[in-house]
Each structure stands twice: as structure tokens, then as C-alpha cells.
Design a protein around this motif. Structure first.
Motif, PDB file in Angstrom:
ATOM      1  N   ARG A  28       0.945  -1.146   0.091  1.00  0.00           N
ATOM      2  CA  ARG A  28       0.056   0.140  -0.017  1.00  0.00           C
ATOM      3  C   ARG A  28       1.050   1.104  -0.022  1.00  0.00           C
ATOM      4  N   ALA A  29       2.118   1.156   0.391  1.00  0.00           N
ATOM      5  CA  ALA A  29       2.983   2.391   0.567  1.00  0.00           C
ATOM      6  C   ALA A  29       4.124   2.084  -0.303  1.00  0.00           C
ATOM      7  N   ALA A  30       4.036   1.391  -1.420  1.00  0.00           N
ATOM      8  CA  ALA A  30       4.962   0.933  -2.216  1.00  0.00           C
ATOM      9  C   ALA A  30       5.993   2.185  -2.461  1.00  0.00           C
ATOM     10  N   ASN A  31       7.335   1.940  -2.469  1.00  0.00           N
ATOM     11  CA  ASN A  31       8.415   2.776  -2.568  1.00  0.00           C
ATOM     12  C   ASN A  31       8.550   4.096  -1.640  1.00  0.00           C
ATOM     13  N   ALA A  32       7.553   3.738  -0.666  1.00  0.00           N
ATOM     14  CA  ALA A  32       7.854   4.739   0.833  1.00  0.00           C
ATOM     15  C   ALA A  32       8.048   3.919   1.829  1.00  0.00           C
ATOM     16  N   PRO A  33       8.949   4.499   2.716  1.00  0.00           N
ATOM     17  CA  PRO A  33       9.314   3.833   4.248  1.00  0.00           C
ATOM     18  C   PRO A  33       8.331   3.802   5.006  1.00  0.00           C
ATOM     19  N   VAL A  34       8.018   2.507   5.831  1.00  0.00           N
ATOM     20  CA  VAL A  34       6.990   2.222   6.570  1.00  0.00           C
ATOM     21  C   VAL A  34       7.545   2.074   7.812  1.00  0.00           C
ATOM     22  N   ASP A  35       7.199   2.785   9.009  1.00  0.00           N
ATOM     23  CA  ASP A  35       7.999   2.804  10.131  1.00  0.00           C
ATOM     24  C   ASP A  35       7.558   1.268  10.848  1.00  0.00           C
ATOM     25  N   ARG A  36       8.743   0.769  11.432  1.00  0.00           N
ATOM     26  CA  ARG A  36       8.861  -0.524  11.968  1.00  0.00           C
ATOM     27  C   ARG A  36       7.578  -0.614  13.062  1.00  0.00           C
ATOM     28  N   TRP A  37       7.557   0.316  14.020  1.00  0.00           N
ATOM     29  CA  TRP A  37       6.450   0.390  14.886  1.00  0.00           C
ATOM     30  C   TRP A  37       5.127   0.014  14.335  1.00  0.00           C
ATOM     31  N   GLU A  38       4.962   0.652  13.060  1.00  0.00           N
ATOM     32  CA  GLU A  38       3.502   0.582  12.488  1.00  0.00           C
ATOM     33  C   GLU A  38       3.450  -1.006  11.977  1.00  0.00           C
ATOM     34  N   ASN A  52      21.479  -9.122   0.047  1.00  0.00           N
ATOM     35  CA  ASN A  52      21.691  -7.938  -0.814  1.00  0.00           C
ATOM     36  C   ASN A  52      20.284  -7.368  -1.303  1.00  0.00           C
ATOM     37  N   PRO A  53      19.063  -7.315  -0.613  1.00  0.00           N
ATOM     38  CA  PRO A  53      18.045  -7.301  -1.158  1.00  0.00           C
ATOM     39  C   PRO A  53      17.600  -5.965  -2.075  1.00  0.00           C
ATOM     40  N   ARG A  54      17.152  -6.389  -2.974  1.00  0.00           N
ATOM     41  CA  ARG A  54      16.574  -5.341  -4.104  1.00  0.00           C
ATOM     42  C   ARG A  54      15.260  -4.643  -3.992  1.00  0.00           C
ATOM     43  N   TYR A  55      14.413  -5.530  -3.306  1.00  0.00           N
ATOM     44  CA  TYR A  55      12.863  -5.286  -3.670  1.00  0.00           C
ATOM     45  C   TYR A  55      12.307  -4.897  -2.209  1.00  0.00           C
ATOM     46  N   LEU A  56      13.011  -5.727  -1.113  1.00  0.00           N
ATOM     47  CA  LEU A  56      12.410  -5.581   0.385  1.00  0.00           C
ATOM     48  C   LEU A  56      13.518  -4.728   1.064  1.00  0.00           C
ATOM     49  N   THR A 115      15.716  -2.289   3.576  1.00  0.00           N
ATOM     50  CA  THR A 115      15.556  -1.669   5.115  1.00  0.00           C
ATOM     51  C   THR A 115      16.156  -0.302   4.883  1.00  0.00           C
ATOM     52  N   VAL A 116      15.323   0.627   5.598  1.00  0.00           N
ATOM     53  CA  VAL A 116      15.351   2.233   5.688  1.00  0.00           C
ATOM     54  C   VAL A 116      15.953   2.374   7.206  1.00  0.00           C
ATOM     55  N   ARG A 117      17.087   2.435   7.258  1.00  0.00           N
ATOM     56  CA  ARG A 117      17.551   2.829   8.554  1.00  0.00           C
ATOM     57  C   ARG A 117      17.178   3.727   9.377  1.00  0.00           C
ATOM     58  N   GLY A 118      16.973   3.300  10.602  1.00  0.00           N
ATOM     59  CA  GLY A 118      16.353   4.627  11.465  1.00  0.00           C
ATOM     60  C   GLY A 118      14.850   4.671  11.447  1.00  0.00           C
ATOM     61  N   VAL A 119      14.057   3.967  10.352  1.00  0.00           N
ATOM     62  CA  VAL A 119      12.934   4.066  10.047  1.00  0.00           C
ATOM     63  C   VAL A 119      12.148   2.712  10.219  1.00  0.00           C
ATOM     64  N   GLY A 120      12.425   1.811   9.191  1.00  0.00           N
ATOM     65  CA  GLY A 120      11.743   0.581   9.043  1.00  0.00           C
ATOM     66  C   GLY A 120      12.205  -0.288   7.747  1.00  0.00           C
ATOM     67  N   TYR A 121      11.039  -0.323   6.772  1.00  0.00           N
ATOM     68  CA  TYR A 121      11.236  -1.224   5.496  1.00  0.00           C
ATOM     69  C   TYR A 121      10.544  -0.366   4.441  1.00  0.00           C
ATOM     70  N   ARG A 122      11.037  -0.869   3.262  1.00  0.00           N
ATOM     71  CA  ARG A 122      10.143   0.001   2.222  1.00  0.00           C
ATOM     72  C   ARG A 122      10.184  -1.148   0.972  1.00  0.00           C
ATOM     73  N   LEU A 123       9.043  -1.482   0.252  1.00  0.00           N
ATOM     74  CA  LEU A 123       9.134  -2.463  -0.804  1.00  0.00           C
ATOM     75  C   LEU A 123       9.281  -1.401  -2.141  1.00  0.00           C
ATOM     76  N   ALA A 124      10.114  -1.927  -2.841  1.00  0.00           N
ATOM     77  CA  ALA A 124      10.311  -1.161  -4.056  1.00  0.00           C
ATOM     78  C   ALA A 124      10.132  -2.135  -5.273  1.00  0.00           C
TER      79      ALA A 124
END
Length: 231
Positions: free
Chosen positions: A174-184, A214-218, A220-229
Motif C-alpha cells: 500500500r505504501a510501495a516505494n515509501a518507507p514504513v515505520d517498524r512500529w507501524e 543484498n535485497p533489491r525489492y524488500l 531496509t530504511v535505517r532508522g525508520v523501517g522497511y520499504r517495498l520497491a
């Protein structure tokens, strides 16, 4: 409340405590929530992310809420029509009129009851109508994820997912290409620390990535969470 996690709110308030309390409260109510401490940061976020509604404090250093609302309304396209709920410590009618004249959709004086905030947000979103949720199927190299069906395939063959993995992928999609907070992401898990999410991400990378280390699609966004690209 029947808040939907694909509804993305931007909370703009210069008070760290209030900003974090609003983020926690609205996230627990079922929304995706991004925060900004002032109008300049909020403007940068709006250049790269789409929001369903802004929760905007009036009294901020630099550009106040009235000026920021006018700036938003001057933009072309969907961004300029983003609904705005104004928050202020002042209850004077003049401020309310100024906010609505600037283009705000509603106005809530502080202090307010959290339930009233939710009711007003839901009312604005109902008036705004359904949002375009984007593509249902996302491709990631040899893999494809059908968000509606909750199905992941690789070269057309189904890949087994746990219920938790499906929900995690749906949230990221739902948030493709944008970081999503780990807490969320950890909100609906038994482990609010986020460790369960980290384990699920590791497992999903083994199913999606050609090189899980070395993930291309899933990502890690340091200090935030994860992003699906996706592709």
C-alpha cells in the motif's frame, strides 16, 4: 472506528510530545501516520508521498498553519486538494474563519477529546470519497504479489505465505516505494518491539529476492523501517 490502514495521514506539529502522541494514537486507530515538525518538512514530504489528510497545527515557528494551508491549496493536481484538519490552542472565531478561508476542511481547538479527533478525521475522509489504491499486483523480478488475493508467485508458481507475511506485504504494498515505520508494521503483532517483523522480513526476502543478503525489492530504511520497491 473503521479506519483503514491504506489511509495515510500527515501530522504537522512543532511540539515533539504532541506530535508523537498523535502519531501513536492515530496509528493505533488504524491509520498510516507520517509526522513533520514544521511546514518546510511537511512540504518536502508532500513532494514525494501522497497523503489522504493533513492534521495541521496552526501555531508553528516560521510558516504558520494558515500560510501552509494556502501554499497547499495553491498546488495543482491531487496534492492541492488534500483535505486539511487544523488544530490550534486558540478557540477564537476569527482563527476558525481564517483557517477555513485559507482552505482548511475543518477546525479543532485544543484541548480536544481524542475520540472527537477521530470522528472529525473520519467525516472528512468520507466527504473526500474513496482513494485510488493503485495497482493490485506488484512485480518484483520473477515474483508477483497480488495484494487483493494475498498471493505471491514466482515464475507463475505459488509461494506459500503465512497470514502474518501476507499482512506485512499488503501493508508495504500500500505504501510501495515509501518507507514504513517498524512500529507501524509491528502494531498488529504480539511483539511490539518489531523483532517479529524483522524475522518476517528475513523470511520474505528468502522467498522474493535472488540475493536475500543484498535485497533489491524488500529494503531496509535505517532508522525508520522497511520499504517495498517493486519494478
Amino acid at each position: 472506528m473503521n479506519a483503514k490502514p491504506d489511509r495515510h495521514l500527515l501530522v504537522v506539529d512543532d511540539d515533539d510530545r504532541i506530535r508523537n502522541l498523535l502519531k501513536e494514537f492515530l496509528t493505533r486507530a488504524g491509520f498510516r501516520v507520517t509526522v513533520a515538525p514544521h511546514g518546510e518538512a511537511a512540504g518536502r514530504l508532500m513532494q514525494t508521498l501522497d497523503f489522504d489528510l493533513l492534521v495541521l497545527d496552526v501555531m508553528m515557528p516560521g510558516e504558520d498553519g494558515f500560510a501552509f494551508t494556502r501554499r497547499v491549496r495553491s498546488q495543482a493536481g491531487e496534492a492541492g486538494r488534500t483535505p486539511i484538519l487544523m488544530l490550534t490552542a486558540k478557540g477564537e472565531g476569527g482563527d476558525r474563519i481564517e483557517g477555513l478561508t485559507a482552505g482548511a476542511d475543518d477546525y479543532l481547538p485544543k484541548p480536544f477529546e481524542p475520540q472527537e479527533l477521530l470522528l472529525r478525521i473520519e467525516a472528512i475522509l468520507r466527504r473526500a470519497g474513496p482513494r485510488d489504491t493503485g495497482p493490485q499486483v506488484l512485480t518484483m523480478g520473477r515474483c508477483a504479489f497480488d495484494s487483493g488475493r494475498g498471493e505471491l508467485t514466482r515464475d507463475g508458481a505459488p509461494i506459500r505465505l503465512t497470514e502474518a507475511e501476507v499482512e506485512l506485504l499488503r501493508t508495504l504494498a500500500r505504501a510501495a516505494n515509501a518507507p514504513v515505520d517498524r512500529w507501524e508494521l509491528a502494531r498488529d503483532t504480539a511483539d511490539a518491539s518489531g523483532r517479529a517483523v524483522d524475522v518476517q522480513v528475513t523470511r520474505l526476502r528468502r522467498k522474493i529476492e535472488d540475493d536475500p543478503k543484498n535485497p533489491r525489492y524488500l529494503q531496509t530504511v535505517r532508522g525508520v523501517g522497511y520499504r517495498l520497491a517493486p519494478d
